[in-house]
Structures are given as C-alpha cells and as structure tokens.
Motif scaffolding. Structure first.
Motif, mmCIF file in Angstrom:
data_model
loop_
_atom_site.group_PDB
_atom_site.id
_atom_site.type_symbol
_atom_site.label_atom_id
_atom_site.label_comp_id
_atom_site.label_asym_id
_atom_site.label_seq_id
_atom_site.Cartn_x
_atom_site.Cartn_y
_atom_site.Cartn_z
ATOM 1 N N GLU A 38 0.871 -1.318 0.312
ATOM 2 C CA GLU A 38 0.179 0.047 -0.088
ATOM 3 C C GLU A 38 1.085 1.366 0.061
ATOM 4 O O GLU A 38 1.856 1.243 0.807
ATOM 5 N N LEU A 95 4.528 7.034 2.301
ATOM 6 C CA LEU A 95 4.319 6.086 3.379
ATOM 7 C C LEU A 95 4.496 4.632 2.336
ATOM 8 O O LEU A 95 3.980 4.974 1.791
ATOM 9 N N VAL A 96 5.285 3.989 2.730
ATOM 10 C CA VAL A 96 4.685 2.416 1.975
ATOM 11 C C VAL A 96 4.204 1.491 3.446
ATOM 12 O O VAL A 96 4.485 1.253 4.940
ATOM 13 N N SER A 97 3.144 0.828 3.505
ATOM 14 C CA SER A 97 2.607 -0.128 4.165
ATOM 15 C C SER A 97 2.808 -1.983 3.805
ATOM 16 O O SER A 97 1.773 -1.806 2.629
ATOM 17 N N ASP A 98 3.558 -2.373 4.616
ATOM 18 C CA ASP A 98 3.560 -3.852 3.938
ATOM 19 C C ASP A 98 2.697 -4.651 4.484
ATOM 20 O O ASP A 98 3.243 -4.946 5.169
ATOM 21 N N GLN A 123 15.961 -5.296 7.113
ATOM 22 C CA GLN A 123 16.507 -5.116 6.468
ATOM 23 C C GLN A 123 15.623 -4.811 5.181
ATOM 24 O O GLN A 123 15.196 -4.410 4.272
ATOM 25 N N THR A 148 12.584 -6.657 4.418
ATOM 26 C CA THR A 148 11.504 -6.286 4.339
ATOM 27 C C THR A 148 11.614 -5.028 4.132
ATOM 28 O O THR A 148 10.334 -4.353 3.290
ATOM 29 N N ALA A 149 12.127 -3.774 4.331
ATOM 30 C CA ALA A 149 12.179 -2.120 4.231
ATOM 31 C C ALA A 149 12.736 -2.435 3.207
ATOM 32 O O ALA A 149 12.101 -1.027 2.589
ATOM 33 N N ARG A 150 13.694 -3.154 2.042
ATOM 34 C CA ARG A 150 14.164 -3.182 1.160
ATOM 35 C C ARG A 150 13.164 -2.762 -0.191
ATOM 36 O O ARG A 150 13.248 -2.244 -0.620
ATOM 37 N N GLY A 186 9.988 -2.569 0.294
ATOM 38 C CA GLY A 186 9.369 -1.748 0.803
ATOM 39 C C GLY A 186 9.682 -0.233 0.442
ATOM 40 O O GLY A 186 8.809 0.567 -1.051
ATOM 41 N N VAL A 187 10.730 0.004 0.471
ATOM 42 C CA VAL A 187 10.876 1.007 -0.125
ATOM 43 C C VAL A 187 11.730 1.795 -1.147
ATOM 44 O O VAL A 187 11.075 2.428 -2.732
ATOM 45 N N GLN A 188 11.615 0.334 -2.025
ATOM 46 C CA GLN A 188 12.058 0.184 -4.114
ATOM 47 C C GLN A 188 10.806 0.295 -4.619
ATOM 48 O O GLN A 188 10.852 1.345 -5.144
ATOM 49 N N LEU A 224 8.628 2.094 -2.993
ATOM 50 C CA LEU A 224 8.104 3.703 -2.770
ATOM 51 C C LEU A 224 9.006 4.148 -3.756
ATOM 52 O O LEU A 224 8.015 5.364 -4.409
ATOM 53 N N LEU A 225 10.021 4.196 -3.929
ATOM 54 C CA LEU A 225 11.043 4.581 -4.716
ATOM 55 C C LEU A 225 10.693 4.923 -6.011
ATOM 56 O O LEU A 225 10.582 5.870 -7.010
ATOM 57 N N ALA A 226 9.714 3.461 -6.661
ATOM 58 C CA ALA A 226 9.827 3.247 -7.889
ATOM 59 C C ALA A 226 7.979 4.046 -8.243
ATOM 60 O O ALA A 226 8.555 4.855 -9.212
ATOM 61 N N HIS A 236 8.360 3.341 6.816
ATOM 62 C CA HIS A 236 7.584 1.843 6.188
ATOM 63 C C HIS A 236 7.388 1.011 7.451
ATOM 64 O O HIS A 236 7.832 1.419 8.679
ATOM 65 N N PHE A 237 5.768 0.480 6.713
ATOM 66 C CA PHE A 237 5.358 0.130 7.881
ATOM 67 C C PHE A 237 5.109 -1.634 7.728
ATOM 68 O O PHE A 237 4.595 -1.719 6.641
#
Lengths: 314, 318
Positions: free
Chosen positions: A24, A31-34, A52, A54-56, A58-60, A62-64, B126-127
């Motif tokens: 999401e 903000l990204v919600s997994d 790390q 899972t965060a990666r 999500g961030v990938q 979000l960055l896209a 990130h959540f």
C-alpha cells in the motif's frame, strides 16, 4: 556467441528492481505499508537481516512510485510533484472559521461587484518602464516629485503644490487606516461572546418588563431605568397611486398562497415542476443515448441537410 | 498570535520532549535521537517534570498551548514501567490520544559507523505487518508514528533529498491474537529501524535501492494506551472543503477547457493551431494553374518554356 547469453550477462550486472509483493503506497506522505503477515521463520533466524530486507522491498516499491510521478528539474536536482496524501491524519487545530466581511465586502457582494487584484506595477509612459504603483518611487508620489506643476489661478501666495499633493495622499492613507481599524473592531465585537450575551440579556429584560398585566405600564420604575424603545410604526399615506395600490394588494395575495404553492410555481419556471410530466433532462439523455442535447440537435440537423441535398441532385 | 491561528493546511506538528521525574540513560538517549530525527520541529524540556499523562493531562495541555505544539513524547522510567516512552497527541489544546511504549533494546546512532542523513530532510516511512490495518492498537500506533515522523503535507519533493527511511516492523502475529478485546495474548514487539539509502544503477530509470543501517534502532513493547474520544476524533478528522478553483486548477486531476452546461452536457473547447491556407486546394481550373500566376518568377519560367517550344518547332521543321 549467442545474443541471449549477452543479454543475460548485461542483466546480471544490474540487480533487479522488481518487487513482487502487494504494498500500500501513499506517495503524498512518502509512506509505504506492507500489510503482509510477517514471516516468523525469517524473523527468528536473523532479525536484523529480515527487517532490512522487508524494508528494502518496501522502499524500492515506494521509490518506483515516486520516480513515476511528474518530475521537473530545478537547481537542486529533479523535483517530483506529489499527489495529495490518501492516509488521513488528525488535525492539530480545528478548521479556520470564515472571517467576517468588511463593510466594503458586504457592500460589494450586495451590489455584485467583482474583486479584481491590482498589479503592483504600472506602466510609466514617460520613463518607458514599469514602476511601483505605491511605495518607493511610487507612481502615487508623481505629483509631489515633478519639477513643474500647474498652479490654479485662485491659489494663495504661499501655495505649495508638492505639499498640497502630499497632504492629500496622507489623508487617503489616514482614511484607509481608520476604516481598517473600524472593520477590525466590528469583527472583534461580533466574535466576542460577551457582547452577544449582553444583547441576549437585554432582550430578555425587555420582554420581562412587558410581561405584566398592564404590559409594564403601572410597574414601579427603578432609578435610571430607561424607557423601552419599541419599533416605530410607519403608516402609508391614505391616498396612493392606483399602480402602487395594485402592487401592494398583489403582494398580499401572493403571500396568502402559501409556501408549497410558491415552491411549485418556482419549480415550474425552472422547467422541473410537478406539472411538467416530462423530466426534460432525463428525456434528452434517453433520446440522445446519453450523448446530450448538443449532439442530438447536431444529428437532427445533419440528417435534414443530407436528404435535401439528394433531392436537389435528382 | 496570528501565526498560531488555525490554518486550512497545517504545518508539521511540533513535538515537545518531556522528561519525567526519573529517566534512565536508555530513555535519555532514545529521546535525544528521536529528537535528532524530528528536528527542526522539536522542543526539548531540559528540566525534569512530574508528569503522569495517563492520570492527569492538565500539564500537557498547558504546555501545548504555551508552546503551540500539538505532540508530546514523555520519557520516564519507574520501577513498574522501566524505560517508558509515551507518545501523546493534542487537538485544539486538548488531549486526543496516547500510546505508551516500553524500550526493550536501544542502539544509538553512534554505534553504527555509517553515513547519516542530513538533519531536517524528510524521511520515507515503511510499516510492515497486517496488524497495522486490522488491530486497533496498531492502527493507532501507525497513525501516531506517521504523524510524528512525517505529518506535513507537501506539494513536491526533491528526489535527491530522499536520504533515509524509517522502518517500523512488528514481530510475527501470534495465532491466538484475533480480536481487540483479547487481552491475554501479548502483543507482538515493535521494531523501529532507520536506514540510509544507497541508490545503484539498475539499467532503467528507477534505481536499485540498498539500505545501510543508520540508527537509532529501538525494540519496543506496547504498554498502556488511551483512545481518542469519538467526538473529538471526528472533529479532528474534518477536512477543509476543496475550493472549486483549486479542483479546476488540478489538485489531483486537471480539467482544463471543460465545462458542464445547463443541460448537464460536458462541453470541451479545442484550440487548433493556425492553419496554413497557402496549401489549401481550391477548385482546379486551367486559369488558376501555377504557370498562369502573375508574379515575376513564374512569368519568366513560362516565357522560357514558350521560347524552347518555339525552338523545337524550328528544328523539327514540321
């Protein structure tokens, strides 16, 4: 050498940017919600690595999302325009209350005067340049600064045109300040709960004073008690013109009709009344197949045109 | 005073960091580093204060009004609740809701010998866990933390300014945890980690991201909480009506040259570029041919053509 192996080699140089997870993403708040369940095994095995990775992911993702937003360049590098956030957060303060209108604004809205913003700069024909309308070297000081001024014939001996222009300008400023202060005071008074309470008490007191058998006529008066001021009645003159009489009588009749009859008549005027059996809007929509009145009119006119043309040829 | 008046679009929430009657080293450091992440929207109260936010919120409300700050982090360490952090939010000078977290483990920024993000840059958030969507305690926590780290609405962001991410992950969901009323199952732990981004070339426009731990990292357990009063929450969630002008201007979607007429039809306006009429094909006639054109060049061409024809006639000798 096979092309596919070359391609493979090229691809191997770069790691994948694909993330196959449902996430999401709210770019407006970065903000990204997994919302997938946590993998207990990976969590137990190595906590830091699991967090790390899972965060990666999500961030990938979000960055896209951020890189696919409309981007424009600026001196500080590319800037992405963010959409409004979808994740809702509570406010810190209530929504601002609408400010009370100034006296001019009330007048303008009653008269339908549109507000137009004046430009800060005006064109100076003499200097062939844009100059300030007011402020430093402002156009409004033109009369004070010019080297030659026409003096009226009946002017005093010690008439100073520059000084005169300056006093006039200062008067305008003083008037504006006074009006602004009056507006502020009026707004403050309207917003003050004390003032409204005072008014309320006064009106209650008035009604109690009148609520005796004699309507307050024979009551004991206190020292310094003011006389109640009612509304002064005004009477129309006994003789009026026929047109005026007719108008006033019709106004009374219209008032007698009742609100429901009035409403119906108004609706009829708008073309959506109860007496109109056909709902015009709906009918047009149906007849035109949802394309609207304009297309309906156009199709009707083109058909007519075609037939007449054919006849002419024959 | 004018600066403190309510605004339609609000600025970032200022957070006050308050120390309780006793704070241990862990709480002190954790607050210091959270403040480093929150700067410049942070106020620190240097002195110790006797505060019990769950018992009496009067002092919080007073400080909030005095400092124009709608958020609090209260750090405290007691025998009953060691290493305690309380996040509190205000609305209109009144307490809205609170979340209390206990610090189990804290690792500061200094422990990680890695590059740090520039202070004041906006973090990404990130959540991870389905509980953030389903469990009321965790939805509240998410709302609180998003508000804490990133509440401000901004129009645009520099892509080079994206330096770090704050990741909040929960422990695995216990299988017995399914309802909010169930108080027997302990809630999963909360892990807050901060990473800096390192962007690598990926062969396409979007770079490949790798994360480098930056610190601080906190492992937290959920403790007490106070939900928002429904009426107050409703008032706090009121959104300003978007002006018609702003909607047309394109907050979200752009609607230019489009209007709805009285009949409810959508009318569009098209702007066509200037037409080149010189290439317009009119009716074909011999007299309008290029060769009969009046201007000089064509005249000359024609004369030349005529004279050549005449020469041919001579040599041909028909």
């Amino acid at each position: 050498m096979d092309v596919s192996t070359l391609l493979q080699a090229q691809n191997d140089k770069f790691k994948s940017i694909e993330v196959d997870k449902e996430l999401e993403i709210d770019p407006g708040l970065l903000l990204v919600s997994d919302l997938n369940p946590i993998d207990a095994e990976a969590y137990e095995a190595n906590l830091e690595d699991h967090l790390q990775s899972t965060a990666r992911d999500g961030v990938q993702a979000l960055l896209a999302a951020l890189f696919s937003l409309p981007i424009h360049s600026s001196p500080d590098g590319p800037v992405a325009k963010l959409p409004a956030p979808t994740y809702e957060l509570p406010r810190a303060k209530p929504l601002p209350k609408p400010k009370p209108q100034t006296k001019w604004e009330r007048f303008a809205s009653a008269k339908g005067i549109q507000h137009s913003v004046k430009d800060k700069k005006v064109w100076d024909e003499e200097k062939q340049d844009w100059v300030n309308r007011w402020g430093r070297y402002g156009k409004n000081k033109e009369l004070e600064d010019q080297w030659l001024t026409e003096v009226p014939a009946n002017a005093d001996v010690d008439f100073d045109p520059a000084k005169d222009a300056k006093t006039k300008r200062k008067e305008v400023i003083a008037k504006n300040t006074k009006q602004r202060d009056a507006n502020l005071a009026r707004a403050q008074k309207a917003a003050d709960p004390k003032e409204s309470r005072k008014k309320e008490i006064e009106s209650t007191l008035q009604s109690t004073r009148k609520s005796t058998a004699s309507m307050g006529k024979f009551d004991k008066k206190l020292d310094g008690e003011k006389k109640i001021r009612g509304i002064k009645r005004k009477f129309e003159p006994a003789e009026v013109s026929a047109a005026n009489e007719r108008k006033s009588s019709l106004a009374i009749l219209a008032g007698l009709e009742g609100s429901s009859a009035k409403k119906a008549r108004r609706a009829e005027q708008d073309g959506q009344g109860a007496s109109d059996v056909v709902n015009v809007r709906k009918a047009v929509k149906f007849a035109s197949g949802g394309k609207g009145s304009h297309s309906l009119a156009r199709s009707a006119s083109t058909q007519k045109g075609k037939t007449s043309f054919k006849k002419g040829k024959r | 005073m004018e600066a403190r008046e309510p605004k339609e679009v609000e600025d970032a929430k200022t957070v006050i960091f308050v120390k309780g009657s006793h704070t241990g080293e862990t709480v002190n450091n954790a607050m210091k580093e959270l403040m480093a992440l929150k700067r410049p929207h942070a106020i620190s109260f240097a002195k110790k204060n006797v505060v019990r936010p769950f018992e009496d919120s009067a002092s919080l409300e007073f400080w909030s009004k005095k400092n124009d700050a709608p958020m609090f982090v209260v750090g405290q360490s007691t025998k009953k609740r060691p290493n305690d952090l309380t996040f509190a939010r205000m609305f209109d000078g009144r307490l809205l809701d609170m979340v209390e977290l206990g610090i189990d483990n804290f690792v500061g920024m200094a422990e990680f010998k890695t590059p740090k993000a520039t202070p004041g840059h906006k973090p990404m958030l990130h959540f991870a866990s389905e509980l953030f969507d389903t469990h009321p305690r965790f939805t509240q926590l998410r709302s609180m933390l998003v508000d804490f780290f990133n509440g401000e609405v901004i129009e645009s962001i520099s892509l080079q300014g994206l330096e770090h991410v704050i990741s909040i992950t929960l422990g695995p969901t216990p299988p017995t945890l399914n309802t909010a009323e169930d108080n027997t199952t302990p809630l999963p732990k909360v892990h807050i980690r901060c990473y800096t981004l390192s962007l690598l070339a990926s062969g396409v426009r979007i770079p490949r991201v790798e994360l480098v731990p930056m610190g601080p990292s906190l492992d937290l357990t959920m403790r007490r909480h106070q939900d928002a009063d429904p009426d107050l929450w409703k008032a706090a969630m009121k959104k300003p009506k978007m002006k018609k002008q702003d909607v047309e201007k394109g907050l979200g979607k752009k609607r230019k040259n489009m209007e709805v007429d009285d009949m409810g039809d959508l009318r569009g306006r098209l702007h066509v570029a200037k037409q080149d009429l010189s290439k317009l094909q009119t009716r074909k006639m011999k007299g309008l041919k290029d060769a009969f054109d009046a201007d000089g060049e064509n005249q000359r061409k024609r004369r030349k053509a005529v004279s050549e024809e005449a020469d041919d006639d001579d040599s041909g000798g028909e």
